[in-house]
Design a protein around this motif. Structure first.
Motif, PDB file in Angstrom:
ATOM      1  N   LYS A   1     -16.327 -30.538  91.705  1.00  0.00           N
ATOM      2  CA  LYS A   1     -16.889 -29.961  92.930  1.00  0.00           C
ATOM      3  C   LYS A   1     -17.057 -28.460  92.735  1.00  0.00           C
ATOM      4  O   LYS A   1     -16.127 -27.772  92.317  1.00  0.00           O
ATOM      5  N   ILE A   2     -18.244 -27.975  93.083  1.00  0.00           N
ATOM      6  CA  ILE A   2     -18.553 -26.547  92.992  1.00  0.00           C
ATOM      7  C   ILE A   2     -18.831 -26.018  94.387  1.00  0.00           C
ATOM      8  O   ILE A   2     -19.633 -26.589  95.126  1.00  0.00           O
ATOM      9  N   LEU A   3     -18.153 -24.935  94.731  1.00  0.00           N
ATOM     10  CA  LEU A   3     -18.397 -24.243  95.993  1.00  0.00           C
ATOM     11  C   LEU A   3     -19.396 -23.125  95.737  1.00  0.00           C
ATOM     12  O   LEU A   3     -19.166 -22.257  94.891  1.00  0.00           O
ATOM     13  N   ILE A   4     -20.512 -23.156  96.462  1.00  0.00           N
ATOM     14  CA  ILE A   4     -21.509 -22.092  96.405  1.00  0.00           C
ATOM     15  C   ILE A   4     -21.272 -21.191  97.608  1.00  0.00           C
ATOM     16  O   ILE A   4     -21.321 -21.656  98.753  1.00  0.00           O
ATOM     17  N   VAL A   5     -21.008 -19.914  97.354  1.00  0.00           N
ATOM     18  CA  VAL A   5     -20.828 -18.932  98.429  1.00  0.00           C
ATOM     19  C   VAL A   5     -22.017 -17.990  98.351  1.00  0.00           C
ATOM     20  O   VAL A   5     -22.097 -17.144  97.461  1.00  0.00           O
ATOM     21  N   GLU A   6     -22.952 -18.162  99.277  1.00  0.00           N
ATOM     22  CA  GLU A   6     -24.219 -17.429  99.234  1.00  0.00           C
ATOM     23  C   GLU A   6     -24.764 -17.314 100.648  1.00  0.00           C
ATOM     24  O   GLU A   6     -24.851 -18.317 101.358  1.00  0.00           O
ATOM     25  N   ASP A   7     -25.120 -16.094 101.059  1.00  0.00           N
ATOM     26  CA  ASP A   7     -25.638 -15.905 102.412  1.00  0.00           C
ATOM     27  C   ASP A   7     -27.144 -16.128 102.512  1.00  0.00           C
ATOM     28  O   ASP A   7     -27.648 -16.415 103.591  1.00  0.00           O
TER      29      ASP A   7
ATOM     30  N   ASN B   1     -13.470 -27.231  92.204  1.00  0.00           N
ATOM     31  CA  ASN B   1     -13.048 -27.000  90.824  1.00  0.00           C
ATOM     32  C   ASN B   1     -13.561 -25.672  90.296  1.00  0.00           C
ATOM     33  O   ASN B   1     -13.030 -25.162  89.303  1.00  0.00           O
ATOM     34  N   LEU B   2     -14.603 -25.118  90.928  1.00  0.00           N
ATOM     35  CA  LEU B   2     -15.204 -23.857  90.498  1.00  0.00           C
ATOM     36  C   LEU B   2     -15.937 -23.256  91.689  1.00  0.00           C
ATOM     37  O   LEU B   2     -16.426 -23.997  92.559  1.00  0.00           O
ATOM     38  N   ILE B   3     -16.033 -21.920  91.702  1.00  0.00           N
ATOM     39  CA  ILE B   3     -16.724 -21.218  92.785  1.00  0.00           C
ATOM     40  C   ILE B   3     -17.829 -20.350  92.192  1.00  0.00           C
ATOM     41  O   ILE B   3     -17.600 -19.610  91.239  1.00  0.00           O
ATOM     42  N   LEU B   4     -19.026 -20.439  92.789  1.00  0.00           N
ATOM     43  CA  LEU B   4     -20.109 -19.504  92.500  1.00  0.00           C
ATOM     44  C   LEU B   4     -20.147 -18.541  93.674  1.00  0.00           C
ATOM     45  O   LEU B   4     -20.454 -18.941  94.807  1.00  0.00           O
ATOM     46  N   MET B   5     -19.787 -17.278  93.434  1.00  0.00           N
ATOM     47  CA  MET B   5     -19.566 -16.307  94.506  1.00  0.00           C
ATOM     48  C   MET B   5     -20.591 -15.180  94.474  1.00  0.00           C
ATOM     49  O   MET B   5     -20.589 -14.357  93.550  1.00  0.00           O
ATOM     50  N   ASP B   6     -21.462 -15.160  95.490  1.00  0.00           N
ATOM     51  CA  ASP B   6     -22.350 -14.012  95.658  1.00  0.00           C
ATOM     52  C   ASP B   6     -21.475 -12.810  95.994  1.00  0.00           C
ATOM     53  O   ASP B   6     -20.544 -12.915  96.796  1.00  0.00           O
ATOM     54  N   LEU B   7     -21.734 -11.687  95.368  1.00  0.00           N
ATOM     55  CA  LEU B   7     -20.903 -10.507  95.614  1.00  0.00           C
ATOM     56  C   LEU B   7     -21.359  -9.719  96.836  1.00  0.00           C
ATOM     57  O   LEU B   7     -20.546  -9.124  97.531  1.00  0.00           O
ATOM     58  N   GLY B   8     -22.655  -9.725  97.111  1.00  0.00           N
ATOM     59  CA  GLY B   8     -23.200  -8.915  98.201  1.00  0.00           C
ATOM     60  C   GLY B   8     -23.243  -9.634  99.530  1.00  0.00           C
ATOM     61  O   GLY B   8     -24.287  -9.725 100.159  1.00  0.00           O
ATOM     62  N   LEU B   9     -22.109 -10.142  99.953  1.00  0.00           N
ATOM     63  CA  LEU B   9     -22.027 -10.849 101.225  1.00  0.00           C
ATOM     64  C   LEU B   9     -21.766  -9.862 102.358  1.00  0.00           C
ATOM     65  O   LEU B   9     -21.044  -8.887 102.176  1.00  0.00           O
ATOM     66  N   PRO B  10     -22.319 -10.125 103.548  1.00  0.00           N
ATOM     67  CA  PRO B  10     -21.975  -9.284 104.709  1.00  0.00           C
ATOM     68  C   PRO B  10     -20.549  -9.570 105.158  1.00  0.00           C
ATOM     69  O   PRO B  10     -20.019 -10.649 104.887  1.00  0.00           O
ATOM     70  N   GLY B  11     -19.928  -8.618 105.799  1.00  0.00           N
ATOM     71  CA  GLY B  11     -18.535  -8.808 106.236  1.00  0.00           C
ATOM     72  C   GLY B  11     -17.616  -8.735 105.045  1.00  0.00           C
ATOM     73  O   GLY B  11     -17.619  -7.763 104.287  1.00  0.00           O
ATOM     74  N   LEU B  12     -16.847  -9.775 104.835  1.00  0.00           N
ATOM     75  CA  LEU B  12     -15.945  -9.851 103.690  1.00  0.00           C
ATOM     76  C   LEU B  12     -16.790 -10.087 102.437  1.00  0.00           C
ATOM     77  O   LEU B  12     -17.393 -11.146 102.282  1.00  0.00           O
ATOM     78  N   SER B  13     -16.849  -9.088 101.567  1.00  0.00           N
ATOM     79  CA  SER B  13     -17.711  -9.176 100.382  1.00  0.00           C
ATOM     80  C   SER B  13     -17.179 -10.201  99.388  1.00  0.00           C
ATOM     81  O   SER B  13     -16.032 -10.634  99.458  1.00  0.00           O
ATOM     82  N   GLY B  14     -18.030 -10.567  98.441  1.00  0.00           N
ATOM     83  CA  GLY B  14     -17.615 -11.473  97.382  1.00  0.00           C
ATOM     84  C   GLY B  14     -16.505 -10.884  96.533  1.00  0.00           C
ATOM     85  O   GLY B  14     -15.612 -11.608  96.072  1.00  0.00           O
ATOM     86  N   TRP B  15     -16.543  -9.570  96.324  1.00  0.00           N
ATOM     87  CA  TRP B  15     -15.476  -8.907  95.564  1.00  0.00           C
ATOM     88  C   TRP B  15     -14.139  -9.098  96.280  1.00  0.00           C
ATOM     89  O   TRP B  15     -13.142  -9.448  95.663  1.00  0.00           O
ATOM     90  N   GLU B  16     -14.141  -8.857  97.603  1.00  0.00           N
ATOM     91  CA  GLU B  16     -12.915  -8.978  98.383  1.00  0.00           C
ATOM     92  C   GLU B  16     -12.433 -10.425  98.449  1.00  0.00           C
ATOM     93  O   GLU B  16     -11.238 -10.694  98.311  1.00  0.00           O
ATOM     94  N   ALA B  17     -13.363 -11.357  98.659  1.00  0.00           N
ATOM     95  CA  ALA B  17     -12.988 -12.771  98.732  1.00  0.00           C
ATOM     96  C   ALA B  17     -12.405 -13.235  97.395  1.00  0.00           C
ATOM     97  O   ALA B  17     -11.394 -13.948  97.365  1.00  0.00           O
ATOM     98  N   ALA B  18     -13.019 -12.829  96.290  1.00  0.00           N
ATOM     99  CA  ALA B  18     -12.496 -13.199  94.960  1.00  0.00           C
ATOM    100  C   ALA B  18     -11.091 -12.649  94.769  1.00  0.00           C
ATOM    101  O   ALA B  18     -10.204 -13.358  94.270  1.00  0.00           O
ATOM    102  N   ARG B  19     -10.881 -11.405  95.151  1.00  0.00           N
ATOM    103  CA  ARG B  19      -9.559 -10.786  95.006  1.00  0.00           C
ATOM    104  C   ARG B  19      -8.505 -11.558  95.808  1.00  0.00           C
ATOM    105  O   ARG B  19      -7.408 -11.827  95.315  1.00  0.00           O
ATOM    106  N   ILE B  20      -8.847 -11.933  97.030  1.00  0.00           N
ATOM    107  CA  ILE B  20      -7.915 -12.689  97.875  1.00  0.00           C
ATOM    108  C   ILE B  20      -7.589 -14.037  97.234  1.00  0.00           C
ATOM    109  O   ILE B  20      -6.424 -14.436  97.153  1.00  0.00           O
ATOM    110  N   LEU B  21      -8.621 -14.745  96.769  1.00  0.00           N
ATOM    111  CA  LEU B  21      -8.408 -16.055  96.157  1.00  0.00           C
ATOM    112  C   LEU B  21      -7.585 -15.971  94.882  1.00  0.00           C
ATOM    113  O   LEU B  21      -6.721 -16.813  94.631  1.00  0.00           O
TER     114      LEU B  21
END
Length: 124
Positions: free
Chosen positions: A3-9, A47-67
């Motif tokens: 399973k891949i999670l796509i995080v993209e606005d 099993n894997l995350i594809l994380m857009d970094l330029g997200l509004p609000g909590l950015s992809g950088w911040e979300a990755a750091r938290i995870l």
């Protein structure tokens, strides 16, 4: 199948990736924000995350750091997706905990190789 999670606005980017990954046989989960990513990771256990970094609000950088700082989710590989193509953007993503970096527009074959490499040892 993994399973891949796509995080993209951006809906067009999100839909294109979801369709292509589903065609390759992956199960796909979707989040449209950094906040959504955090709750979806806990609900969907990707099993894997594809994380857009330029997200509004909590950015992809911040979300990755938290995870990556949470022992329950730190093991999940994250591939950063970004239109930011400078070396310092890649460095910043890796410092936030991302395992790899892919520049938009995405070259899908190269992305698939990265996904396969990151999942190979984790699913055996």
């Amino acid at each position: 199948m993994p399973k891949i999670l796509i995080v993209e606005d951006e809906i067009m980017n999100r839909d294109m990736l979801a369709r292509r990954l589903a065609w390759e046989g992956y199960v796909v989960a979707i989040a449209a924000s950094g906040e959504g990513a955090l709750s979806t990771v806990r609900d969907e256990a990707p099993n894997l995350i594809l994380m857009d970094l330029g997200l509004p609000g909590l950015s992809g950088w911040e979300a990755a750091r938290i995870l990556k700082n949470d022992p329950a989710t730190a093991h999940i590989p994250i591939i950063a997706l970004s239109a930011f193509a400078f070396a310092e953007d890649r460095t910043r993503a890796l410092e936030a905990g991302c395992d790899d970096f892919e520049i938009k527009p995405i070259l899908f074959k190269r992305l698939l190789l990265k996904i396969d490499q990151l999942l190979l040892g984790r699913l055996q």
